[in-house]
Design a protein around this motif. Structure first.
Motif, PDB file in Angstrom:
ATOM      1  N   MET A  87      -2.354  29.158  91.135  1.00  0.00           N
ATOM      2  CA  MET A  87      -2.809  29.368  90.762  1.00  0.00           C
ATOM      3  C   MET A  87      -3.300  30.948  90.854  1.00  0.00           C
ATOM      4  N   ARG A  88      -2.919  31.434  91.655  1.00  0.00           N
ATOM      5  CA  ARG A  88      -2.036  32.896  91.468  1.00  0.00           C
ATOM      6  C   ARG A  88      -1.494  33.586  91.371  1.00  0.00           C
ATOM      7  N   THR A  89      -0.152  32.389  91.782  1.00  0.00           N
ATOM      8  CA  THR A  89       1.221  33.450  90.966  1.00  0.00           C
ATOM      9  C   THR A  89       1.032  32.836  89.278  1.00  0.00           C
ATOM     10  N   LYS A  90       0.303  31.655  88.707  1.00  0.00           N
ATOM     11  CA  LYS A  90       0.048  32.025  87.526  1.00  0.00           C
ATOM     12  C   LYS A  90      -0.543  33.309  86.349  1.00  0.00           C
ATOM     13  N   VAL A  91      -1.354  33.325  87.211  1.00  0.00           N
ATOM     14  CA  VAL A  91      -2.338  34.974  87.165  1.00  0.00           C
ATOM     15  C   VAL A  91      -1.470  35.613  87.064  1.00  0.00           C
ATOM     16  N   ALA A 116      -7.903  25.751  86.112  1.00  0.00           N
ATOM     17  CA  ALA A 116      -9.131  25.414  86.893  1.00  0.00           C
ATOM     18  C   ALA A 116      -9.585  24.392  85.820  1.00  0.00           C
ATOM     19  N   GLN A 117      -9.181  24.001  85.053  1.00  0.00           N
ATOM     20  CA  GLN A 117      -9.646  22.971  84.453  1.00  0.00           C
ATOM     21  C   GLN A 117      -8.730  21.837  83.862  1.00  0.00           C
ATOM     22  N   THR A 118      -7.585  22.204  84.729  1.00  0.00           N
ATOM     23  CA  THR A 118      -6.460  21.081  84.944  1.00  0.00           C
ATOM     24  C   THR A 118      -7.002  20.013  85.884  1.00  0.00           C
ATOM     25  N   SER A 119      -7.834  20.800  86.984  1.00  0.00           N
ATOM     26  CA  SER A 119      -8.656  19.394  87.150  1.00  0.00           C
ATOM     27  C   SER A 119      -9.597  20.039  87.810  1.00  0.00           C
ATOM     28  N   PRO A 120     -10.801  19.823  87.724  1.00  0.00           N
ATOM     29  CA  PRO A 120     -11.645  20.332  87.966  1.00  0.00           C
ATOM     30  C   PRO A 120     -12.106  20.373  89.482  1.00  0.00           C
ATOM     31  N   ALA A 184     -16.206  42.227  86.991  1.00  0.00           N
ATOM     32  CA  ALA A 184     -15.545  41.269  85.498  1.00  0.00           C
ATOM     33  C   ALA A 184     -15.306  40.092  86.356  1.00  0.00           C
ATOM     34  N   ILE A 185     -14.130  39.933  87.384  1.00  0.00           N
ATOM     35  CA  ILE A 185     -14.344  38.640  87.999  1.00  0.00           C
ATOM     36  C   ILE A 185     -15.487  37.854  88.361  1.00  0.00           C
ATOM     37  N   GLY A 186     -16.512  38.911  88.628  1.00  0.00           N
ATOM     38  CA  GLY A 186     -17.409  37.797  89.184  1.00  0.00           C
ATOM     39  C   GLY A 186     -18.332  37.406  87.889  1.00  0.00           C
ATOM     40  N   MET A 187     -17.694  37.261  86.213  1.00  0.00           N
ATOM     41  CA  MET A 187     -18.686  37.430  85.409  1.00  0.00           C
ATOM     42  C   MET A 187     -17.719  36.130  84.882  1.00  0.00           C
ATOM     43  N   VAL A 188     -16.303  36.211  84.503  1.00  0.00           N
ATOM     44  CA  VAL A 188     -15.259  35.736  84.952  1.00  0.00           C
ATOM     45  C   VAL A 188     -15.526  34.412  85.238  1.00  0.00           C
ATOM     46  N   ARG A 189     -15.422  34.043  86.607  1.00  0.00           N
ATOM     47  CA  ARG A 189     -15.877  32.856  87.513  1.00  0.00           C
ATOM     48  C   ARG A 189     -16.785  32.943  87.130  1.00  0.00           C
ATOM     49  N   ALA A 190     -17.834  32.740  86.960  1.00  0.00           N
ATOM     50  CA  ALA A 190     -19.375  32.213  86.321  1.00  0.00           C
ATOM     51  C   ALA A 190     -18.913  31.603  85.347  1.00  0.00           C
ATOM     52  N   ALA A 191     -18.453  31.925  84.062  1.00  0.00           N
ATOM     53  CA  ALA A 191     -18.280  32.044  82.502  1.00  0.00           C
ATOM     54  C   ALA A 191     -17.332  30.631  82.747  1.00  0.00           C
ATOM     55  N   GLY A 192     -16.498  30.847  83.939  1.00  0.00           N
ATOM     56  CA  GLY A 192     -14.994  30.011  83.784  1.00  0.00           C
ATOM     57  C   GLY A 192     -16.392  28.138  84.489  1.00  0.00           C
ATOM     58  N   GLU A 193     -17.010  28.671  85.938  1.00  0.00           N
ATOM     59  CA  GLU A 193     -17.510  27.195  86.731  1.00  0.00           C
ATOM     60  C   GLU A 193     -18.683  26.798  85.569  1.00  0.00           C
ATOM     61  N   THR A 194     -18.934  27.513  85.184  1.00  0.00           N
ATOM     62  CA  THR A 194     -20.218  26.524  84.587  1.00  0.00           C
ATOM     63  C   THR A 194     -19.271  26.059  82.543  1.00  0.00           C
ATOM     64  N   TRP A 195     -18.164  26.204  82.267  1.00  0.00           N
ATOM     65  CA  TRP A 195     -17.571  25.271  81.527  1.00  0.00           C
ATOM     66  C   TRP A 195     -16.601  24.612  81.820  1.00  0.00           C
ATOM     67  N   LEU A 196     -16.555  24.564  83.133  1.00  0.00           N
ATOM     68  CA  LEU A 196     -15.740  23.066  83.583  1.00  0.00           C
ATOM     69  C   LEU A 196     -16.922  22.386  83.940  1.00  0.00           C
ATOM     70  N   ARG A 197     -18.045  22.915  84.582  1.00  0.00           N
ATOM     71  CA  ARG A 197     -19.828  21.707  84.627  1.00  0.00           C
ATOM     72  C   ARG A 197     -19.543  21.254  83.379  1.00  0.00           C
ATOM     73  N   THR A 198     -19.640  22.109  81.971  1.00  0.00           N
ATOM     74  CA  THR A 198     -20.130  21.568  80.307  1.00  0.00           C
ATOM     75  C   THR A 198     -19.812  20.128  80.193  1.00  0.00           C
ATOM     76  N   LYS A 204     -19.226  22.623  73.054  1.00  0.00           N
ATOM     77  CA  LYS A 204     -17.912  23.177  74.042  1.00  0.00           C
ATOM     78  C   LYS A 204     -17.078  23.866  73.433  1.00  0.00           C
ATOM     79  N   PRO A 205     -17.014  25.153  73.448  1.00  0.00           N
ATOM     80  CA  PRO A 205     -15.492  25.661  73.122  1.00  0.00           C
ATOM     81  C   PRO A 205     -14.361  25.264  74.046  1.00  0.00           C
ATOM     82  N   SER A 206     -13.887  25.731  73.398  1.00  0.00           N
ATOM     83  CA  SER A 206     -11.962  25.229  73.523  1.00  0.00           C
ATOM     84  C   SER A 206     -11.398  26.732  75.142  1.00  0.00           C
ATOM     85  N   GLU A 207     -10.465  25.878  75.740  1.00  0.00           N
ATOM     86  CA  GLU A 207      -9.396  27.518  76.377  1.00  0.00           C
ATOM     87  C   GLU A 207      -9.329  28.319  75.588  1.00  0.00           C
ATOM     88  N   ASP A 208      -8.265  28.039  74.436  1.00  0.00           N
ATOM     89  CA  ASP A 208      -8.843  29.386  73.888  1.00  0.00           C
ATOM     90  C   ASP A 208      -9.627  31.238  73.410  1.00  0.00           C
TER      91      ASP A 208
END
Length: 242
Positions: A87-91, A116-120, A184-198, A204-208
């Protein structure tokens, strides 16, 4: 059972550095094989999959997993080194390839969400985060991500200063803004993890779509343009001439 597993925890009598190096390479190769097998099980069954499940998938015994990793938390850390490393390499690569500061933020968010969504199930396992919404008192472990997020914080701090200077903000920056990258990182992570759980649904919004929305939040605030852009320029563009 692979016979080499029966002595995995006990180094044989070594004759010279060459044999020692071959033994170390064998152990590392076997360790990687076990992590890959466990990763496939976690992907299918979820973070609650047992060590027995992992051992069965690897065609070996549970005792071998304990010998290599100590316990399930040790397996989680070992898997996290691989998954978070990818993940680090990609980001980081996505951010470095961007042609502007805003594009860099968008690329980082997109790469994080995509990985993250490749395998929640694997994501929640390696981060130590529960796949169900945690209680308000719960604190996610997340230690495999600590070094990764520390690196992103430093990168985002540099990009933040460059972005503000490019907007004509000069070199004088409010010291409180240095808190922004970590927030900002905390917000991205919180939003991303909520999205993964939805659960999947038309709402539900798309990845884009989520990538653009989060980038808009980061750059322009809650009511920001999801496509980014300079707020001052947008205001000039929409003003009606007198």
């Amino acid at each position: 059972m692979n016979s080499s597993d029966t002595s995995a925890g006990d180094a044989p009598a070594l004759a010279g550095d060459g044999r020692s190096a071959r033994w170390d390479a064998h152990r590392q190769s076997r360790r990687t094989e076990l992590v890959k097998a466990a990763r496939s099980v976690i992907h299918r069954l979820g973070p609650g999959a047992s060590m027995d499940d992992c051992a069965a998938a690897a065609g070996t015994s549970k005792s071998v997993f304990y010998r290599y990793f100590g316990d399930k938390d040790g397996l989680r850390r070992a898997m996290g080194e691989i998954v978070i490393g990818q993940m680090r390499t990609k980001v980081v690569d996505a951010a470095r390839a961007a042609t502007s500061e805003e594009a860099g933020l968008r690329a980082m968010v997109r790469a994080y969400l995509h990985m993250a969504q490749t395998s929640p199930n694997v994501y929640f396992f390696v981060t130590g985060t529960p796949p169900e919404p945690p209680s308000p008192a719960a604190q996610p472990a997340g230690e495999p991500l600590d070094d990764f997020f520390a690196e992103l914080t430093s990168m985002m701090t540099d990009r933040m200063h460059a972005y503000l200077q490019n907007r004509g903000g000069g070199t004088a920056v409010n010291p409180a803004l240095d808190l922004w990258p970590r927030a900002a990182i905390g917000m991205v992570r919180a939003a991303g993890e909520t999205w993964l759980r939805t659960p999947d649904s038309p709402l539900k919004p798309s990845e884009d779509a989520l990538t653009l929305t989060i980038t808009g939040w980061l750059v322009s605030g809650m009511a920001g343009d999801p496509h980014g852009g300079n707020r001052r320029q947008r205001r000039r563009d929409t003003e009606t001439p007198a």
